[in-house]
Each structure stands twice: as C-alpha cells, then as structure tokens.
Design a protein around this motif. Structure first.
Motif, PDB file in Angstrom:
ATOM      1  N   ALA A  10      16.074 -18.551  30.541  1.00  0.00           N
ATOM      2  CA  ALA A  10      15.157 -19.573  31.429  1.00  0.00           C
ATOM      3  C   ALA A  10      15.816 -19.583  33.008  1.00  0.00           C
ATOM      4  O   ALA A  10      15.049 -19.638  33.961  1.00  0.00           O
ATOM      5  CB  ALA A  10      15.279 -20.967  30.656  1.00  0.00           C
ATOM      6  N   ALA A  11      17.199 -19.800  32.961  1.00  0.00           N
ATOM      7  CA  ALA A  11      17.749 -19.716  34.406  1.00  0.00           C
ATOM      8  C   ALA A  11      17.575 -18.390  35.143  1.00  0.00           C
ATOM      9  O   ALA A  11      17.447 -18.576  36.395  1.00  0.00           O
ATOM     10  CB  ALA A  11      19.162 -20.039  34.213  1.00  0.00           C
ATOM     11  N   GLY A  12      17.586 -17.380  34.348  1.00  0.00           N
ATOM     12  CA  GLY A  12      17.554 -16.158  35.031  1.00  0.00           C
ATOM     13  C   GLY A  12      15.916 -15.912  35.716  1.00  0.00           C
ATOM     14  O   GLY A  12      15.922 -15.513  36.975  1.00  0.00           O
ATOM     15  N   VAL A 214      22.956 -24.431  41.882  1.00  0.00           N
ATOM     16  CA  VAL A 214      23.267 -24.011  40.604  1.00  0.00           C
ATOM     17  C   VAL A 214      22.092 -24.335  39.678  1.00  0.00           C
ATOM     18  O   VAL A 214      21.390 -25.257  39.611  1.00  0.00           O
ATOM     19  CB  VAL A 214      24.577 -24.552  39.955  1.00  0.00           C
ATOM     20  CG1 VAL A 214      24.780 -24.008  38.481  1.00  0.00           C
ATOM     21  CG2 VAL A 214      25.848 -24.307  40.593  1.00  0.00           C
ATOM     22  N   ILE A 215      21.610 -23.460  38.839  1.00  0.00           N
ATOM     23  CA  ILE A 215      20.341 -23.500  38.099  1.00  0.00           C
ATOM     24  C   ILE A 215      20.962 -23.490  36.648  1.00  0.00           C
ATOM     25  O   ILE A 215      21.561 -22.552  36.155  1.00  0.00           O
ATOM     26  CB  ILE A 215      19.211 -22.430  38.122  1.00  0.00           C
ATOM     27  CG1 ILE A 215      18.925 -22.647  39.723  1.00  0.00           C
ATOM     28  CG2 ILE A 215      18.336 -22.582  37.314  1.00  0.00           C
ATOM     29  CD1 ILE A 215      17.891 -21.308  39.964  1.00  0.00           C
ATOM     30  N   ILE A 216      20.700 -24.311  35.972  1.00  0.00           N
ATOM     31  CA  ILE A 216      21.135 -24.713  34.775  1.00  0.00           C
ATOM     32  C   ILE A 216      20.015 -24.421  33.697  1.00  0.00           C
ATOM     33  O   ILE A 216      18.805 -25.650  33.727  1.00  0.00           O
ATOM     34  CB  ILE A 216      21.894 -26.031  34.463  1.00  0.00           C
ATOM     35  CG1 ILE A 216      22.961 -26.210  35.449  1.00  0.00           C
ATOM     36  CG2 ILE A 216      22.515 -25.901  32.896  1.00  0.00           C
ATOM     37  CD1 ILE A 216      23.729 -27.486  35.077  1.00  0.00           C
ATOM     38  N   GLY A 217      20.057 -23.623  32.676  1.00  0.00           N
ATOM     39  CA  GLY A 217      18.841 -23.280  31.705  1.00  0.00           C
ATOM     40  C   GLY A 217      18.803 -24.234  30.764  1.00  0.00           C
ATOM     41  O   GLY A 217      19.701 -24.748  30.378  1.00  0.00           O
ATOM     42  N   GLY A 218      17.578 -24.591  30.192  1.00  0.00           N
ATOM     43  CA  GLY A 218      17.480 -25.416  29.409  1.00  0.00           C
ATOM     44  C   GLY A 218      15.970 -25.632  28.943  1.00  0.00           C
ATOM     45  O   GLY A 218      15.181 -24.944  29.350  1.00  0.00           O
ATOM     46  N   ASP A 220      14.378 -28.276  29.997  1.00  0.00           N
ATOM     47  CA  ASP A 220      14.042 -28.325  31.265  1.00  0.00           C
ATOM     48  C   ASP A 220      14.883 -27.533  32.058  1.00  0.00           C
ATOM     49  O   ASP A 220      16.078 -27.659  32.100  1.00  0.00           O
ATOM     50  CB  ASP A 220      13.824 -29.747  31.780  1.00  0.00           C
ATOM     51  CG  ASP A 220      12.629 -30.454  30.945  1.00  0.00           C
ATOM     52  OD1 ASP A 220      11.332 -29.688  30.699  1.00  0.00           O
ATOM     53  OD2 ASP A 220      12.975 -31.385  30.264  1.00  0.00           O
ATOM     54  N   ILE A 221      14.539 -26.889  33.360  1.00  0.00           N
ATOM     55  CA  ILE A 221      15.499 -26.233  34.309  1.00  0.00           C
ATOM     56  C   ILE A 221      16.028 -27.590  35.175  1.00  0.00           C
ATOM     57  O   ILE A 221      15.397 -28.347  35.364  1.00  0.00           O
ATOM     58  CB  ILE A 221      14.737 -25.487  35.011  1.00  0.00           C
ATOM     59  CG1 ILE A 221      14.392 -24.231  34.510  1.00  0.00           C
ATOM     60  CG2 ILE A 221      15.508 -25.103  36.481  1.00  0.00           C
ATOM     61  CD1 ILE A 221      15.354 -23.307  33.776  1.00  0.00           C
ATOM     62  N   THR A 222      17.632 -27.485  35.190  1.00  0.00           N
ATOM     63  CA  THR A 222      18.122 -28.450  36.057  1.00  0.00           C
ATOM     64  C   THR A 222      18.584 -27.622  37.381  1.00  0.00           C
ATOM     65  O   THR A 222      19.478 -26.667  37.162  1.00  0.00           O
ATOM     66  CB  THR A 222      19.310 -29.059  35.437  1.00  0.00           C
ATOM     67  OG1 THR A 222      18.833 -29.615  34.383  1.00  0.00           O
ATOM     68  CG2 THR A 222      20.017 -30.217  36.288  1.00  0.00           C
ATOM     69  N   ILE A 223      18.280 -28.096  38.429  1.00  0.00           N
ATOM     70  CA  ILE A 223      18.903 -27.687  39.741  1.00  0.00           C
ATOM     71  C   ILE A 223      19.742 -28.578  40.290  1.00  0.00           C
ATOM     72  O   ILE A 223      19.197 -29.656  40.881  1.00  0.00           O
ATOM     73  CB  ILE A 223      17.551 -27.023  40.575  1.00  0.00           C
ATOM     74  CG1 ILE A 223      16.710 -26.029  39.797  1.00  0.00           C
ATOM     75  CG2 ILE A 223      18.165 -26.508  41.817  1.00  0.00           C
ATOM     76  CD1 ILE A 223      15.338 -25.816  40.574  1.00  0.00           C
ATOM     77  N   ILE A 224      21.082 -28.270  40.696  1.00  0.00           N
ATOM     78  CA  ILE A 224      21.872 -28.948  41.380  1.00  0.00           C
ATOM     79  C   ILE A 224      22.294 -28.325  42.740  1.00  0.00           C
ATOM     80  O   ILE A 224      22.771 -27.159  42.730  1.00  0.00           O
ATOM     81  CB  ILE A 224      23.160 -29.080  40.517  1.00  0.00           C
ATOM     82  CG1 ILE A 224      22.945 -29.688  39.098  1.00  0.00           C
ATOM     83  CG2 ILE A 224      24.078 -30.126  41.354  1.00  0.00           C
ATOM     84  CD1 ILE A 224      24.132 -29.664  38.361  1.00  0.00           C
ATOM     85  N   GLU A 225      21.994 -28.985  43.874  1.00  0.00           N
ATOM     86  CA  GLU A 225      22.312 -28.557  45.122  1.00  0.00           C
ATOM     87  C   GLU A 225      23.716 -29.053  45.511  1.00  0.00           C
ATOM     88  O   GLU A 225      23.928 -30.382  45.455  1.00  0.00           O
ATOM     89  CB  GLU A 225      21.263 -29.027  46.152  1.00  0.00           C
ATOM     90  CG  GLU A 225      19.875 -28.494  45.948  1.00  0.00           C
ATOM     91  CD  GLU A 225      19.657 -26.950  46.655  1.00  0.00           C
ATOM     92  OE1 GLU A 225      20.426 -26.479  47.216  1.00  0.00           O
ATOM     93  OE2 GLU A 225      18.755 -26.538  46.151  1.00  0.00           O
ATOM     94  N   ARG A 226      24.389 -28.101  46.160  1.00  0.00           N
ATOM     95  CA  ARG A 226      25.956 -28.627  46.830  1.00  0.00           C
ATOM     96  C   ARG A 226      25.728 -29.755  48.018  1.00  0.00           C
ATOM     97  O   ARG A 226      24.953 -29.373  48.780  1.00  0.00           O
ATOM     98  CB  ARG A 226      26.505 -27.415  47.059  1.00  0.00           C
ATOM     99  CG  ARG A 226      28.037 -27.698  47.667  1.00  0.00           C
ATOM    100  CD  ARG A 226      28.907 -26.707  47.699  1.00  0.00           C
ATOM    101  NE  ARG A 226      28.571 -25.578  48.563  1.00  0.00           N
ATOM    102  CZ  ARG A 226      28.766 -25.431  49.645  1.00  0.00           C
ATOM    103  NH1 ARG A 226      29.584 -26.341  50.325  1.00  0.00           N
ATOM    104  NH2 ARG A 226      28.610 -24.426  50.582  1.00  0.00           N
ATOM    105  N   GLN A 227      26.253 -30.721  47.917  1.00  0.00           N
ATOM    106  CA  GLN A 227      26.419 -31.584  48.931  1.00  0.00           C
ATOM    107  C   GLN A 227      27.190 -31.184  50.002  1.00  0.00           C
ATOM    108  O   GLN A 227      28.278 -30.760  49.836  1.00  0.00           O
ATOM    109  CB  GLN A 227      26.739 -33.012  48.446  1.00  0.00           C
ATOM    110  CG  GLN A 227      26.134 -33.566  47.238  1.00  0.00           C
ATOM    111  CD  GLN A 227      24.452 -33.879  47.561  1.00  0.00           C
ATOM    112  OE1 GLN A 227      24.214 -34.464  48.543  1.00  0.00           O
ATOM    113  NE2 GLN A 227      23.802 -33.114  46.726  1.00  0.00           N
ATOM    114  N   ALA A 228      26.635 -31.492  51.410  1.00  0.00           N
ATOM    115  CA  ALA A 228      27.351 -30.717  52.650  1.00  0.00           C
ATOM    116  C   ALA A 228      28.528 -31.968  52.584  1.00  0.00           C
ATOM    117  O   ALA A 228      28.579 -33.014  52.357  1.00  0.00           O
ATOM    118  CB  ALA A 228      26.499 -31.062  53.503  1.00  0.00           C
TER     119      ALA A 228
END
Length: 228
Positions: A10-12, A214-218, A220-228
């Motif tokens: 799913a993530a890929g 980072v995309i975490i498969g599951g 539901d797809i979870t997308i976490i953006e790095r904070q500046a």
C-alpha cells in the motif's frame, strides 16, 4: 499476503502516485521499494510517462531494468527531483536507520542529491526512538577487525554482517558492514558524529533530518511531513 506485506504494498503503490511526467526519480532499495517500482513501471507503460531513474544498488538496478525503467547514474544527472526509499526504522522526528539491505552508502549519496526524500514503511517500522533495528556501519576492510574491537570497547555491541555461507558480507562498494546492537539510541546526533570521526568508517546508517515525509502503509495511508 500477510498484513506487513500488504502495508508495504500500500505504501509503495501510493508513493508511485507522487511521480510526475519528466521527473528524475531516485529508486531506493528493499522489499517495500519493490512494490513502488512495479507500480511506477505500470504507470510509465499506461500513461507514457517520461521518467529517469537513479538507483541505489545493483539489486534495484536489476529490478528497474527488468521493468523497462530508463536509468542514469547519479553523476550523469544535475539533480534528482524525488527519491522514494524504504527505512528499517523511523522515529517520531522522522530520523531513520537504513542499511538493512546493505545499500546505505549509495542510498545516502542519492538522498543528499535529491530535492525531496520520501520514505515508505509499514507500521512496524515506526517507533518513538531509534535503536530497535541494529545500526549498520559500512567500513573499509583494511583494519576492520580493529574497528570491531574499538566499537566493542565503546559498548556498541558490534558484529560483522555475514552472508548465508558465513563469509563477511561485501557491499556494492566493496566494503564490510558492522552492525551495532544498541536497543535504544538516546543521542543519535552524538553517535553519528562519533562514527563520522572514526577512521575506517565509510558511512553509517543514521539518516538524520533526511526524510521530508514518511508514508506508512495500512488500512488507511498515513503521511507524516517533517517539521521545519
């Protein structure tokens, strides 16, 4: 397909949707990236995308060529638009450990020449702190046994990585890998600095402030953006 493999798929496949026509794409290494490359190849064939891939290992080069993806070396391209890669462990600050596939040196070179880095993982790789996965350190063969002793004296619990036949694993660059069994890395920046200052170390598997998302498969797809 088990749950972990389904999350990798799913993530890929989601990551493949981020690729746009005309991009130069860094192609990481590992089982999750395999799903990304397969889906990207399908999009190239179906949509006629003009994509150039820059690979991080011989394994990935072979896979991408098999799917008909056009490849160039990192030195042939002025830059890389986006790199999609896996990770062996990611913390809440989006720092990571990479190198389980023995490609950490080339992965870091490609990452540092990329405008955007996105990692694709299953949920088992996401932890509050790094250290559960052994930390790979790529070292030159000459003097490597002395390095092993130095790491042991520093309580880093080192082991040479070996092939199935018991011989020391050799990377694509002709080096060895020493895996550090650490359990928890409390100060990753300090450890990275220590390793970088150690003669004989080529590169380490701490990828700090490298991933932009980072995309975490599951389910539901979870997308976490790095904070500046």
């Amino acid at each position: 397909m088990d749950k972990q493999t389904e999350q990798k798929r799913a993530a890929g496949e989601y990551a493949a949707s981020l690729i746009e026509d005309g991009m130069v794409v860094g192609l990481g290494t590992g089982s999750t990236v395999k799903f990304f490359i397969e889906r990207l190849a399908a999009r190239i064939n179906q949509e006629g995308l003009d994509i150039v891939g820059v690979t991080t290992s011989r394994q990935t080069s072979s896979l991408a060529k098999g799917w008909g993806i056009k490849l160039k070396s990192v030195d042939e391209m002025p830059g890389i638009d986006i790199t999609i890669d896996g990770a062996d462990e990611v913390d809440v600050a989006l720092n990571g450990i990479k190198g389980g596939g023995a490609a950490l040196l080339f992965e870091k070179i490609v990452a540092l020449n990329s405008s955007r880095n996105v990692w694709i993982i299953d949920e088992s790789k996401y932890h509050p702190k790094l250290g559960t996965f052994p930390l790979p350190v790529e070292v030159v063969p000459y003097g490597s046994h002395q390095l092993l002793k130095r790491f042991a004296d520093a309580d880093l619990h080192p082991q040479f990585r070996r092939n199935a036949d018991g011989l020391r694993l050799t990377t694509d660059a002709g080096n060895y890998i020493i895996d550090l069994q650490l359990t928890e890395i409390t100060h990753p920046q300090a450890l990275a600095y220590y390793l970088e200052q150690t003669i004989g170390v080529v590169e380490h598997g701490l990828f700090l402030q490298v991933a932009d998302a980072v995309i975490i498969g599951g389910d539901d797809i979870t997308i976490i953006e790095r904070q500046a």
